[in-house]
Design a protein around this motif. Structure first.
Motif, PDB file in Angstrom:
ATOM      1  N   LEU A 153       0.523   8.621  -6.891  1.00  0.00           N
ATOM      2  CA  LEU A 153      -0.062   7.337  -7.021  1.00  0.00           C
ATOM      3  C   LEU A 153      -0.543   6.691  -5.669  1.00  0.00           C
ATOM      4  O   LEU A 153       0.435   6.765  -4.885  1.00  0.00           O
ATOM      5  N   HIS A 154      -1.647   6.343  -5.498  1.00  0.00           N
ATOM      6  CA  HIS A 154      -2.225   5.396  -4.497  1.00  0.00           C
ATOM      7  C   HIS A 154      -2.642   4.206  -4.608  1.00  0.00           C
ATOM      8  O   HIS A 154      -3.403   3.922  -5.464  1.00  0.00           O
ATOM      9  N   LEU A 155      -2.134   3.084  -4.013  1.00  0.00           N
ATOM     10  CA  LEU A 155      -2.440   1.848  -4.189  1.00  0.00           C
ATOM     11  C   LEU A 155      -2.968   1.269  -2.624  1.00  0.00           C
ATOM     12  O   LEU A 155      -2.323   1.598  -1.608  1.00  0.00           O
ATOM     13  N   SER A 156      -4.098   0.762  -2.802  1.00  0.00           N
ATOM     14  CA  SER A 156      -4.778   0.225  -1.524  1.00  0.00           C
ATOM     15  C   SER A 156      -5.674  -0.973  -1.781  1.00  0.00           C
ATOM     16  O   SER A 156      -6.110  -1.032  -2.847  1.00  0.00           O
ATOM     17  N   ILE A 214     -11.705 -10.569  -2.345  1.00  0.00           N
ATOM     18  CA  ILE A 214     -11.705 -10.261  -0.747  1.00  0.00           C
ATOM     19  C   ILE A 214     -12.212  -8.841  -0.830  1.00  0.00           C
ATOM     20  O   ILE A 214     -11.768  -8.157   0.462  1.00  0.00           O
ATOM     21  N   GLY A 215     -12.472  -8.077  -1.807  1.00  0.00           N
ATOM     22  CA  GLY A 215     -12.870  -6.653  -1.933  1.00  0.00           C
ATOM     23  C   GLY A 215     -11.995  -5.899  -3.048  1.00  0.00           C
ATOM     24  O   GLY A 215     -11.101  -6.485  -3.561  1.00  0.00           O
ATOM     25  N   PRO A 216     -12.125  -4.675  -3.021  1.00  0.00           N
ATOM     26  CA  PRO A 216     -11.789  -3.934  -4.211  1.00  0.00           C
ATOM     27  C   PRO A 216     -10.365  -3.786  -3.735  1.00  0.00           C
ATOM     28  O   PRO A 216      -9.840  -3.484  -3.034  1.00  0.00           O
ATOM     29  N   VAL A 217      -9.607  -3.876  -5.061  1.00  0.00           N
ATOM     30  CA  VAL A 217      -8.021  -3.438  -5.079  1.00  0.00           C
ATOM     31  C   VAL A 217      -7.994  -1.967  -5.568  1.00  0.00           C
ATOM     32  O   VAL A 217      -8.474  -2.080  -6.780  1.00  0.00           O
ATOM     33  N   ARG A 218      -7.672  -1.002  -5.117  1.00  0.00           N
ATOM     34  CA  ARG A 218      -7.609   0.408  -5.497  1.00  0.00           C
ATOM     35  C   ARG A 218      -6.492   0.818  -6.122  1.00  0.00           C
ATOM     36  O   ARG A 218      -5.299   0.812  -5.588  1.00  0.00           O
ATOM     37  N   VAL A 219      -6.447   1.419  -7.383  1.00  0.00           N
ATOM     38  CA  VAL A 219      -5.217   2.169  -7.992  1.00  0.00           C
ATOM     39  C   VAL A 219      -5.701   3.874  -8.317  1.00  0.00           C
ATOM     40  O   VAL A 219      -6.668   3.895  -9.107  1.00  0.00           O
ATOM     41  N   ALA A 272       0.775  -1.430  -0.052  1.00  0.00           N
ATOM     42  CA  ALA A 272       0.080  -0.082   0.122  1.00  0.00           C
ATOM     43  C   ALA A 272       0.899   1.246   0.048  1.00  0.00           C
ATOM     44  O   ALA A 272       2.158   1.222   0.385  1.00  0.00           O
ATOM     45  N   THR A 273       0.339   2.159  -0.608  1.00  0.00           N
ATOM     46  CA  THR A 273       1.387   3.381  -0.832  1.00  0.00           C
ATOM     47  C   THR A 273       1.699   4.035   0.721  1.00  0.00           C
ATOM     48  O   THR A 273       2.673   4.441   0.798  1.00  0.00           O
ATOM     49  N   ASP A 300      -3.897   7.129   1.550  1.00  0.00           N
ATOM     50  CA  ASP A 300      -4.570   6.420   0.947  1.00  0.00           C
ATOM     51  C   ASP A 300      -5.982   6.401   1.642  1.00  0.00           C
ATOM     52  O   ASP A 300      -7.080   6.415   0.710  1.00  0.00           O
ATOM     53  N   ALA A 301      -6.490   6.500   2.608  1.00  0.00           N
ATOM     54  CA  ALA A 301      -7.770   6.524   3.434  1.00  0.00           C
ATOM     55  C   ALA A 301      -8.022   7.861   3.816  1.00  0.00           C
ATOM     56  O   ALA A 301      -8.971   7.829   4.876  1.00  0.00           O
TER      57      ALA A 301
END
Length: 589
Positions: free
Chosen positions: A581-584, A562-567, A285-286, A483-484
């Protein structure tokens, strides 16, 4: 590697292919009968089409057979129409035959439909005062003035049988079920008289298990012998036992073939999971960079359901180690006590924190509520640095209360739902803490289906009352960004700023208050992919010194099991941060 070569087709192969095409051409381009039904509503036409049997005849059916089918047509059309309440329907048909196939045109004149003039539903027997049967009686789904629909009438009758089986009225029967049609008046009277008979009770509960004490398992029970039979508490018991994490297989079945008088024995068969479990995982994760997760759990330390687990999480920004011992209480599905200890350190560009924790928590929920209440008491010793200043130590005794709930449609890509987490905590110096403070924190998320996509809303806020902010350790301060939080900014990079004593550079020291919001809209473009656009804003601040930091961005979502992977690609609007860029990953709620 596989290599495919292309060569000229031989004469024999060409002839073979040509012969096959000639053989199958009639199947590929075969004509079909043209059956047209005109007049009346779509539903009436569809019902007539499903009733008439002439539609099964192929194009080469002899004319004499088609005419024989037509002799049945009028009766079938009338049956289809009367099923929907049209008792005065008239019809005309025209049969023709072309070179390739035959065709039929059927014209309907529905006439006035029959409507319900009286709907009488009567319940007798022990179920007369049962709320479930009263619900059918009060809302049968058929009302005076409705068009008579025999399908809906049969569905109403089936509701009685389903409900009787589910609630233990195994001798239930209709004393009378009839529909009296007055064709001249275009009215119908519906009468249903249902006698439930006696209600059966739960009989012997036959428990088969292999890992835990029977008296402990029985604390999960949602029903007892002698109580009225009902499938709902059996389903609830199965759900509770599955959620307990003790069992690999759970079967809760009524033994209807072994009815004893008016009691129903119930078989409860449980197959335990392995006592020890190990887990290993890696991710990125970022906010944290690469991370490694190691876990161990002893699912049942003893036959009273006590459990132990230990987890280690290592990432670029810090390490988190925790061990916990869990003790189920008198209602193990709703009450749990945890004793835990742990170590956590985290390093950002401007702060460093290392915390040793020892604590206990009590979590409970009410039988008829999904709200989760957690009471906790932690002792925390924290070593922290801010902006290169000398290391400080803080000892806090922190009582806290949190309230949380999540509601969703149950999908890993929910179209509706919401979640709430609220917490109040503090640390009175009268109990030996170095600093006295009181803190309120809340986070709310919502998902709403709007148009072709989803609207996702998020808000987070916190308030801290403390006499001297500099005495508040880093772990109790608020930061924004990441990210959140407010995308477009680094993890915990937004908040009140002070100049470093070492190099006079600005340092984010955190604030005693927090407010962040997010508005996002995403749209599913394929089965497991979605695109999103969002606006984030917020900041951490002290007192009334508040300045929103805003960002906008676009994102791609892979909807994994298991749920969304976000870019996400986000740009800060109030600072010269550029695109980030954010990865979560993780659930939306």
């Amino acid at each position: 590697m596989l290599t495919f070569c292309s060569r000229p087709m031989s004469t024999l192969a060409s002839a073979t292919v040509g012969a096959l095409l000639l053989c199958f051409a009639p199947l590929l381009w075969a004509a079909s009968p043209d059956i047209r039904i005109e007049g009346g509503s779509d539903r009436l036409r569809d019902n007539v089409r499903s009733f008439i049997t002439i539609t099964d005849e192929p194009c080469d059916t002899p004319l004499w057979r088609l005419r024989a089918r037509l002799r049945e047509l009028s009766r079938q059309v009338q049956s289809a129409a009367q099923a929907l309440g049209y008792y005065h329907l008239s019809s005309e048909h025209e049969l023709s035959r072309g070179e390739d196939c035959w065709a039929l045109t059927l014209t309907l004149e529905p006439g006035e439909p029959v409507r319900l003039a009286q709907v009488e539903v009567v319940i007798k027997g022990e179920g007369e005062n049962d709320g479930a049967f009263q619900s059918i009686r009060n809302q049968p789904g058929l009302r005076v003035g409705d068009i008579l629909d025999h399908g809906r009438y049969e569905s109403l009758k089936s509701r009685f049988g389903v409900l009787a089986s589910a609630r233990g009225y195994f001798e239930g029967r209709f004393e009378r079920s009839r529909v009296v049609v007055d064709k001249d008046a275009n009215t119908a009277d519906l009468e249903l008289i249902y006698h439930t008979g006696p209600r059966y009770q739960f009989g012997e509960l036959r428990l088969e298990h292999d890992i835990l004490d029977a008296s402990f398992i029985q604390r999960y029970y949602t029903f007892q012998s002698g109580e009225p039979y009902d499938t709902e508490p059996m389903l609830e018991l199965k759900s509770r036992l599955n959620a307990s994490d003790y069992f690999r297989s759970v079967r809760v079945n009524p033994l209807l073939q072994e009815l004893d008088g008016q009691t129903v024995p119930v078989s409860i068969e449980l197959e335990g999971r392995k006592r020890h479990g190990y887990s290993i995982g890696a991710g990125y994760a970022t906010d944290t960079g690469p991370r490694l997760l190691l876990g161990y759990e002893n699912r049942y330390v003893n036959n009273r359901g006590h459990a132990f687990n230990a987890d280690i999480k290592v990432s670029e920004v810090g390490t988190n180690v925790e061990a916990a011992y869990s003790i189920p209480m008198s209602r193990p599905a709703n009450e749990l006590v945890r004793l835990y200890t742990g170590y956590q350190n985290e390093k950002t560009d401007d702060t460093l924190s290392a915390i040793n924790t020892v604590g206990a928590s009590y979590t409970r929920s009410e039988e008829d509520s999904d709200w989760l209440q957690t009471y906790s008491l932690n002792y925390e010793r924290e070593y922290y640095e801010v902006g290169g200043q000398p290391e400080r130590r803080s000892d806090l005794l922190i009582p806290a209360f949190s309230l949380s709930r999540t509601r969703s449609d149950g999908n890993n890509y929910p179209l509706s739902g919401w979640s709430f987490l609220g917490r109040i905590s503090g640390s009175p110096s009268s109990l030996g803490s170095d600093t006295s403070f009181v803190q309120l924190y809340a986070r709310v998320k919502g998902i709403y289906g709007i148009g072709p996509g989803r609207l996702l809303l998020r808000a987070e806020g916190g308030i801290t009352e403390v006499a001297e902010f500099n005495d508040l350790p880093v772990s109790q301060r608020f930061f924004a960004g990441g990210d959140a939080s407010v995308r477009g900014y680094d993890y915990k990079s937004i908040g009140p700023v002070e100049l470093s004593e070492e190099d006079n550079e600005p340092v984010v020291v955190g604030g005693n208050h927090l407010l962040t919001t997010s508005v996002e809209y995403d749209y599913r473009i394929m089965n497991n992919w979605a695109i999103a656009a969002f606006v984030d804003q917020g900041n951490a601040f002290n007192n009334s010194d508040f300045d929103f930091k805003r960002s906008v961005g676009l994102g791609v979502r892979w909807i994994s099991p298991i749920g969304p992977v976000r870019v996400d690609f986000a740009r800060a609007l109030d600072d010269h941060e550029g695109w980030r860029l954010h990865l979560s990953m993780g659930p939306d709620l």
